[in-house]
Design a protein around this motif. Structure first.
Motif, mmCIF file in Angstrom:
data_model
loop_
_atom_site.group_PDB
_atom_site.id
_atom_site.type_symbol
_atom_site.label_atom_id
_atom_site.label_comp_id
_atom_site.label_asym_id
_atom_site.label_seq_id
_atom_site.Cartn_x
_atom_site.Cartn_y
_atom_site.Cartn_z
ATOM 1 N N PRO A 351 -4.977 4.761 -4.334
ATOM 2 C CA PRO A 351 -6.167 3.887 -4.378
ATOM 3 C C PRO A 351 -6.357 3.235 -5.743
ATOM 4 C CG PRO A 351 -6.684 6.004 -3.367
ATOM 5 C CD PRO A 351 -5.329 6.141 -3.966
ATOM 6 N N GLY A 352 -6.008 3.953 -6.811
ATOM 7 C CA GLY A 352 -6.145 3.382 -8.143
ATOM 8 C C GLY A 352 -5.257 2.172 -8.330
ATOM 9 N N ARG A 353 -4.057 2.219 -7.807
ATOM 10 C CA ARG A 353 -3.167 1.060 -7.902
ATOM 11 C C ARG A 353 -3.725 -0.131 -7.143
ATOM 12 N NH1 ARG A 353 2.330 4.173 -6.369
ATOM 13 N NH2 ARG A 353 1.978 5.956 -7.731
ATOM 14 N N ARG A 354 -4.263 0.144 -5.970
ATOM 15 C CA ARG A 354 -4.851 -0.956 -5.199
ATOM 16 C C ARG A 354 -6.057 -1.529 -5.929
ATOM 17 N NH1 ARG A 354 -3.590 2.527 -0.737
ATOM 18 N NH2 ARG A 354 -5.720 3.375 -0.765
ATOM 19 N N LEU A 355 -6.831 -0.641 -6.556
ATOM 20 C CA LEU A 355 -8.002 -1.092 -7.284
ATOM 21 C C LEU A 355 -7.622 -2.046 -8.403
ATOM 22 C CD1 LEU A 355 -11.092 -0.822 -7.740
ATOM 23 C CD2 LEU A 355 -10.576 1.099 -9.279
ATOM 24 N N PHE A 356 -6.517 -1.743 -9.084
ATOM 25 C CA PHE A 356 -6.064 -2.599 -10.183
ATOM 26 C C PHE A 356 -4.975 -3.576 -9.740
ATOM 27 C CE2 PHE A 356 -7.901 1.022 -12.453
ATOM 28 C CZ PHE A 356 -8.641 0.378 -13.425
ATOM 29 N N ARG A 357 -4.855 -3.744 -8.427
ATOM 30 C CA ARG A 357 -3.951 -4.716 -7.840
ATOM 31 C C ARG A 357 -2.494 -4.465 -8.211
ATOM 32 N NH1 ARG A 357 -6.641 -10.332 -9.443
ATOM 33 N NH2 ARG A 357 -6.712 -9.258 -11.438
ATOM 34 N N ALA A 358 -2.082 -3.185 -8.154
ATOM 35 C CA ALA A 358 -0.673 -2.870 -8.350
ATOM 36 C C ALA A 358 0.083 -3.173 -7.072
ATOM 37 C CB ALA A 358 -0.514 -1.396 -8.729
ATOM 38 N N ALA A 359 1.331 -3.607 -7.223
ATOM 39 C CA ALA A 359 2.079 -4.067 -6.056
ATOM 40 C C ALA A 359 2.737 -2.946 -5.261
ATOM 41 C CB ALA A 359 3.107 -5.112 -6.473
ATOM 42 N N PRO A 360 3.723 -2.170 -5.826
ATOM 43 C CA PRO A 360 4.481 -1.257 -4.975
ATOM 44 C C PRO A 360 3.642 -0.074 -4.535
ATOM 45 C CG PRO A 360 5.655 -1.751 -7.022
ATOM 46 C CD PRO A 360 4.248 -2.203 -7.196
ATOM 47 N N ALA A 361 3.751 0.327 -3.286
ATOM 48 C CA ALA A 361 2.956 1.425 -2.745
ATOM 49 C C ALA A 361 3.322 2.752 -3.376
ATOM 50 C CB ALA A 361 3.126 1.507 -1.232
ATOM 51 N N ASP A 362 4.611 2.933 -3.722
ATOM 52 C CA ASP A 362 5.033 4.194 -4.297
ATOM 53 C C ASP A 362 5.234 4.121 -5.797
ATOM 54 O OD1 ASP A 362 5.011 5.716 -2.002
ATOM 55 O OD2 ASP A 362 7.013 5.082 -1.423
ATOM 56 N N GLY A 363 4.953 2.955 -6.394
ATOM 57 C CA GLY A 363 4.978 2.852 -7.844
ATOM 58 C C GLY A 363 6.347 2.542 -8.391
ATOM 59 N N PRO A 364 6.446 1.661 -9.363
ATOM 60 C CA PRO A 364 7.732 1.285 -9.914
ATOM 61 C C PRO A 364 8.418 2.395 -10.672
ATOM 62 C CG PRO A 364 5.949 0.301 -11.175
ATOM 63 C CD PRO A 364 5.333 0.934 -9.975
ATOM 64 N N ASP A 365 7.653 3.355 -11.192
ATOM 65 C CA ASP A 365 8.303 4.448 -11.907
ATOM 66 C C ASP A 365 8.897 5.456 -10.946
ATOM 67 O OD1 ASP A 365 7.831 3.471 -14.364
ATOM 68 O OD2 ASP A 365 6.202 4.824 -14.880
ATOM 69 N N ALA A 366 8.118 5.801 -9.900
ATOM 70 C CA ALA A 366 8.585 6.828 -8.981
ATOM 71 C C ALA A 366 9.707 6.317 -8.112
ATOM 72 C CB ALA A 366 7.436 7.304 -8.094
ATOM 73 N N ALA A 367 9.713 5.027 -7.782
ATOM 74 C CA ALA A 367 10.717 4.492 -6.895
ATOM 75 C C ALA A 367 11.187 3.132 -7.398
ATOM 76 C CB ALA A 367 10.142 4.357 -5.488
ATOM 77 N N PRO A 368 11.988 3.118 -8.451
ATOM 78 C CA PRO A 368 12.411 1.846 -9.000
ATOM 79 C C PRO A 368 13.227 1.044 -8.008
ATOM 80 C CG PRO A 368 13.669 3.660 -9.966
ATOM 81 C CD PRO A 368 12.559 4.266 -9.167
ATOM 82 N N VAL A 369 13.064 -0.264 -8.075
ATOM 83 C CA VAL A 369 13.788 -1.162 -7.191
ATOM 84 C C VAL A 369 14.738 -1.997 -8.007
ATOM 85 C CG1 VAL A 369 13.557 -3.097 -5.589
ATOM 86 C CG2 VAL A 369 11.896 -1.237 -5.544
ATOM 87 N N VAL A 370 15.963 -2.098 -7.568
ATOM 88 C CA VAL A 370 16.933 -2.921 -8.245
ATOM 89 C C VAL A 370 16.839 -4.324 -7.693
ATOM 90 C CG1 VAL A 370 19.376 -3.275 -8.712
ATOM 91 C CG2 VAL A 370 18.473 -0.968 -8.563
ATOM 92 N N VAL A 371 16.636 -5.288 -8.562
ATOM 93 C CA VAL A 371 16.566 -6.677 -8.143
ATOM 94 C C VAL A 371 17.945 -7.289 -8.296
ATOM 95 C CG1 VAL A 371 15.481 -8.914 -8.538
ATOM 96 C CG2 VAL A 371 14.171 -6.789 -8.868
ATOM 97 N N SER A 372 18.417 -7.919 -7.268
ATOM 98 C CA SER A 372 19.758 -8.497 -7.287
ATOM 99 C C SER A 372 19.912 -9.460 -8.458
ATOM 100 C CB SER A 372 20.015 -9.234 -5.971
ATOM 101 O OG SER A 372 21.309 -9.788 -5.975
ATOM 102 N N GLY A 373 20.983 -9.251 -9.215
ATOM 103 C CA GLY A 373 21.247 -10.135 -10.332
ATOM 104 C C GLY A 373 20.339 -9.934 -11.522
ATOM 105 N N ALA A 374 19.688 -8.758 -11.619
ATOM 106 C CA ALA A 374 18.700 -8.564 -12.678
ATOM 107 C C ALA A 374 19.284 -8.111 -13.987
ATOM 108 C CB ALA A 374 17.653 -7.546 -12.213
ATOM 109 N N ARG A 375 20.595 -8.005 -14.080
ATOM 110 C CA ARG A 375 21.152 -7.527 -15.344
ATOM 111 C C ARG A 375 20.924 -8.546 -16.445
ATOM 112 N NH1 ARG A 375 25.199 -6.137 -11.672
ATOM 113 N NH2 ARG A 375 25.417 -3.912 -11.384
#
Length: 376
Positions: A351-375
């Protein structure tokens, strides 16, 4: 490296590190001088693993946003996401610790009364910038990491987008700084004792801040090195990740290996991020992965339980003449911590993430996402 999907092994190692911190806080004082004792006492280095992992994930997720250093719009978006990720649970647990201190007089001989400066600095997350103590013990690392976020555009400009020839001198400088920090006497760091030379956490000095910045920057460099084909090939070899995991586990049982361990963490994270080793597959298993999702809650929730419940439970075991009362209390309270973390994750973090308008439901630290071509 996989694209457009979660790096589950990095989520898993975060969970393993969180549990190691909890075990360290429960058992390090009673740990012996043997291999097992050395392993437990090195548990404080799991926080340095957090710092390196955080730098790696920030570079992965946001490194491309700051090719020229600070830019207002991307920096505002970055800080909003990071604030939403760390602050709600941090402030709730901090005030919970303050409330517990007010009602539990048994801890007053161990924990001094928080001053107004302590409370205000904790609220604005600057207490470990050579100001003072944290209301919730582990909050010192959240405060120092917040400083690293503020420095991120400058660090990204230099380490992710600067000339590659600057990387070897930086690594030498990082190793030298860690060596110097490890040589500081206890009086200089305002600690009566420490379990290892880099066990620096007292917020009245700037040394914890330096400890965090070095680890965070090593994580940035680790991500930068993934742009090199030779590094990608070496790290993608199945034996690399398993060899590095084995080396870390063995060195954990060796006294005075602290500096070597921290310098191995960037390579370890790079290898696990490829997902090719047996270790990466084990860390990606559902139970360990779930601990990673809960790791932030576990990290911040365990300390008030340790402070206020563990002495009482250990005293009950002692009164009943149960052997190893502190070990028995840890065996009960660590699972309790994980269960309580399920609740704080659901009712505070998300709920805190939603309150501050955070995007990922599981959090970028807990579940990092690799963006294609992000190197970088």
């Amino acid at each position: 490296m996989p694209s457009q999907q979660e790096i589950r092994a990095l989520t898993g190692i975060r969970g393993a590190a969180a549990i190691l911190v909890v075990v360290y806080h429960y058992l390090a004082l009673g740990a012996g001088s043997g291999l097992g004792g050395a392993f437990i006492k090195h548990g404080y280095l799991a926080v340095d693993l957090f710092f390196v992992l955080s730098g790696f994930v920030m570079a992965l997720s946001h490194g491309r946003d700051f090719p020229s250093g600070y830019a207002l719009a991307p920096f505002r978006r970055f800080l909003t996401k990071r604030f939403a990720r760390i602050y709600p649970l941090y402030i709730v647990t901090s005030f919970a610790c303050l409330a517990l201190w007010l009602v539990d007089g048994s801890v007053h001989d161990r924990i001094p009364a928080p001053s107004l400066l302590t409370i205000v600095s904790n609220v604005v997350l600057v207490q470990s910038w050579a100001i003072g103590a944290s209301l919730n013990g582990p909050g010192w690392s959240i405060s120092t990491e917040f400083f690293a976020y503020l420095m991120f555009p400058a660090l990204a400009f230099g380490l992710l987008h600067g000339p590659r020839r600057a990387i070897p001198p930086f690594l030498a400088l990082a190793a030298a700084l860690l060596w110097i920090l490890g040589r500081l006497p206890n009086q200089a760091v305002h600690q009566d004792f420490r379990f290892g030379p880099l066990d620096l956490y007292i917020g009245e000095t700037a040394y914890p801040l330096l400890r965090c910045l070095v680890g965070f920057s090593l994580g940035l460099v680790a991500w930068r090195l993934t742009s090199l084909p030779v590094c990608r090939r070496v790290m993608a070899w199945r034996g690399t990740g398993d060899t590095l995991v084995l080396c870390v586990l063995l060195l954990m049982a060796v006294p005075s290996s602290d500096l070597i361990l921290i310098l191995l963490f960037p390579a370890l994270i790079m290898a696990l991020a490829t997902g090719t080793s047996l270790s990466a597959h084990i860390l990606a298993l559902a139970p360990i992965h779930r601990l990673g999702v809960l790791s932030y809650s576990i990290y911040l929730v365990h300390f008030p339980i340790l402070t206020h419940l563990e002495p009482r439970l250990a005293a009950l075991f002692e009164g009943a003449q149960v052997a190893h009362p502190h070990l028995m209390s840890a065996a009960i309270l660590i699972p309790v911590t994980v269960l309580l973390s399920l609740a704080t994750f659901r009712f505070v973090e998300k709920p805190g993430r939603r309150l501050f308008r955070a995007a990922p439901a599981d959090g970028p630290d807990a579940a990092p996402v690799v963006v294609s071509g992000a190197r970088p």
